[in-house]
Design a protein around this motif. Structure first.
Motif, PDB file in Angstrom:
ATOM      1  N   LEU A  45       0.564  -1.247  -0.141  1.00  0.00           N
ATOM      2  CA  LEU A  45       0.115   0.299  -0.361  1.00  0.00           C
ATOM      3  C   LEU A  45       0.728   1.342  -0.003  1.00  0.00           C
ATOM      4  N   THR A  46       0.421   2.278  -1.104  1.00  0.00           N
ATOM      5  CA  THR A  46       1.108   3.228  -1.298  1.00  0.00           C
ATOM      6  C   THR A  46       0.413   4.769  -0.861  1.00  0.00           C
ATOM      7  N   GLY A  47      -0.501   4.532  -0.915  1.00  0.00           N
ATOM      8  CA  GLY A  47      -1.623   5.495  -0.521  1.00  0.00           C
ATOM      9  C   GLY A  47      -1.734   5.901  -1.920  1.00  0.00           C
ATOM     10  N   HIS A  48      -1.354   6.016  -2.961  1.00  0.00           N
ATOM     11  CA  HIS A  48      -1.658   6.555  -4.317  1.00  0.00           C
ATOM     12  C   HIS A  48      -1.230   5.188  -5.643  1.00  0.00           C
ATOM     13  N   ILE A  49      -2.417   5.015  -6.170  1.00  0.00           N
ATOM     14  CA  ILE A  49      -2.183   3.284  -7.046  1.00  0.00           C
ATOM     15  C   ILE A  49      -1.586   4.203  -8.850  1.00  0.00           C
ATOM     16  N   THR A  50      -0.403   3.897  -8.519  1.00  0.00           N
ATOM     17  CA  THR A  50       0.158   3.850  -9.921  1.00  0.00           C
ATOM     18  C   THR A  50       0.407   2.940 -11.051  1.00  0.00           C
ATOM     19  N   PRO A  51       1.111   2.985 -11.889  1.00  0.00           N
ATOM     20  CA  PRO A  51       1.748   1.685 -13.019  1.00  0.00           C
ATOM     21  C   PRO A  51       2.614   1.251 -12.246  1.00  0.00           C
ATOM     22  N   ASP A  52       3.401   2.254 -12.026  1.00  0.00           N
ATOM     23  CA  ASP A  52       4.749   1.924 -10.932  1.00  0.00           C
ATOM     24  C   ASP A  52       4.504   1.234  -9.466  1.00  0.00           C
ATOM     25  N   SER A  53       3.287   1.371  -9.170  1.00  0.00           N
ATOM     26  CA  SER A  53       3.318   0.611  -7.804  1.00  0.00           C
ATOM     27  C   SER A  53       2.886  -0.789  -7.963  1.00  0.00           C
ATOM     28  N   LEU A  54       2.034  -0.874  -9.094  1.00  0.00           N
ATOM     29  CA  LEU A  54       1.384  -2.570  -9.236  1.00  0.00           C
ATOM     30  C   LEU A  54       1.838  -3.399 -10.037  1.00  0.00           C
ATOM     31  N   MET A  55       1.855  -4.913  -9.477  1.00  0.00           N
ATOM     32  CA  MET A  55       2.474  -5.922  -9.564  1.00  0.00           C
ATOM     33  C   MET A  55       2.459  -6.289 -11.062  1.00  0.00           C
ATOM     34  N   SER A  56       3.560  -6.920 -11.588  1.00  0.00           N
ATOM     35  CA  SER A  56       3.256  -7.315 -13.213  1.00  0.00           C
ATOM     36  C   SER A  56       2.524  -8.372 -12.906  1.00  0.00           C
ATOM     37  N   LEU A  57       2.317  -9.147 -13.751  1.00  0.00           N
ATOM     38  CA  LEU A  57       1.107 -10.562 -14.379  1.00  0.00           C
ATOM     39  C   LEU A  57       1.700 -11.688 -13.517  1.00  0.00           C
ATOM     40  N   GLY A  89      -3.987   0.568 -21.101  1.00  0.00           N
ATOM     41  CA  GLY A  89      -4.549  -0.645 -20.857  1.00  0.00           C
ATOM     42  C   GLY A  89      -4.066  -0.199 -19.751  1.00  0.00           C
ATOM     43  N   ILE A  90      -2.763  -0.552 -18.253  1.00  0.00           N
ATOM     44  CA  ILE A  90      -3.223   0.067 -16.861  1.00  0.00           C
ATOM     45  C   ILE A  90      -3.547   0.982 -16.682  1.00  0.00           C
ATOM     46  N   GLN A  91      -3.194   2.464 -17.335  1.00  0.00           N
ATOM     47  CA  GLN A  91      -3.620   3.795 -16.391  1.00  0.00           C
ATOM     48  C   GLN A  91      -5.012   3.147 -16.791  1.00  0.00           C
ATOM     49  N   SER A  92      -5.521   2.981 -18.360  1.00  0.00           N
ATOM     50  CA  SER A  92      -7.311   3.455 -18.386  1.00  0.00           C
ATOM     51  C   SER A  92      -7.511   2.110 -17.028  1.00  0.00           C
ATOM     52  N   GLU A  93      -7.204   1.124 -16.263  1.00  0.00           N
ATOM     53  CA  GLU A  93      -7.817   0.489 -15.185  1.00  0.00           C
ATOM     54  C   GLU A  93      -7.860   1.342 -14.037  1.00  0.00           C
TER      55      GLU A  93
END
Length: 196
Positions: A3-15, A72-76
């Motif tokens: 948990l980072t307090g802000h969801i960004t593409p870099d803070s998500l895991m790869s598939l 696509g990630i940014q769209s989600e």
């Protein structure tokens, strides 16, 4: 899931990383979601969102749709991140649940406007009514939707009272669905953690 307090593409895991993480941690996320759900009467379920539930939702969508491209990630993220509470509010997915198809159709017609009649009542304060479906309108003249997104915005005094242990009720004063329930202590403790 960090948990980072802000969801960004870099803070998500790869598939790949998420697939491994999911095998171990899915039961924890389900338990977290269950803890943050409030059943109001027989047919209304409020699932209060958190960074954990929304991160999980985004990661699940990326996994199911096999999305790995940045656009696509940014769209989600743009679709789901607005549902994370921001310190002054609670945000919930409101589900109207009827198993029988005909009953559901009839009741969704009777419950037009129900999302605007949802409230939270902090002990000693006025009711706070939901701000519903800020992204798009989910009803028409014939029926309401079975899913709504609601936000309850609190004053600083209400937030302080909740964090100090005040009792809190959730309710609905729609003509065709009058109901209220006190939020259970463990659920309230989790929700109080969303407030600053």
């Amino acid at each position: 899931m960090q948990l980072t307090g802000h969801i960004t593409p870099d803070s998500l895991m790869s598939l790949e990383a998420y697939s491994k993480w999911r095998k171990v941690h899915k039961p924890e996320v389900i338990a977290h979601r269950k803890l943050r759900s409030v059943q109001l009467g027989e047919h209304l379920n409020l699932q209060f969102e958190s960074e954990t539930t929304i991160r999980y939702q985004i990661q699940e969508m990326l996994r199911i749709e096999k999305i790995f491209e940045e656009e696509g990630i940014q769209s989600e993220i743009e679709a789901y991140a607005p549902l994370v509470p921001d310190g002054s509010n609670w945000k919930a997915t409101m589900l109207i649940e009827y198993i029988d198809v005909n009953e559901r159709k009839r009741e969704l017609a009777r419950l037009i406007g129900v999302e605007d009649r949802m409230f939270v009542e902090v002990e000693g304060y006025e009711r706070v009514y939901a701000i519903a479906d800020e992204d798009l309108d989910r009803e028409n003249e014939q029926k309401t939707s079975a899913v709504h997104f609601v936000r309850f915005e609190f004053t600083p005094a209400m937030r302080a009272a909740i964090k100090a242990g005040a009792a809190v009720k959730i309710g609905c004063d729609h003509t065709h669905y009058p109901a209220h329930v006190q939020i259970a202590a463990e659920t309230l403790a989790s929700l109080a953690g969303d407030l600053k």
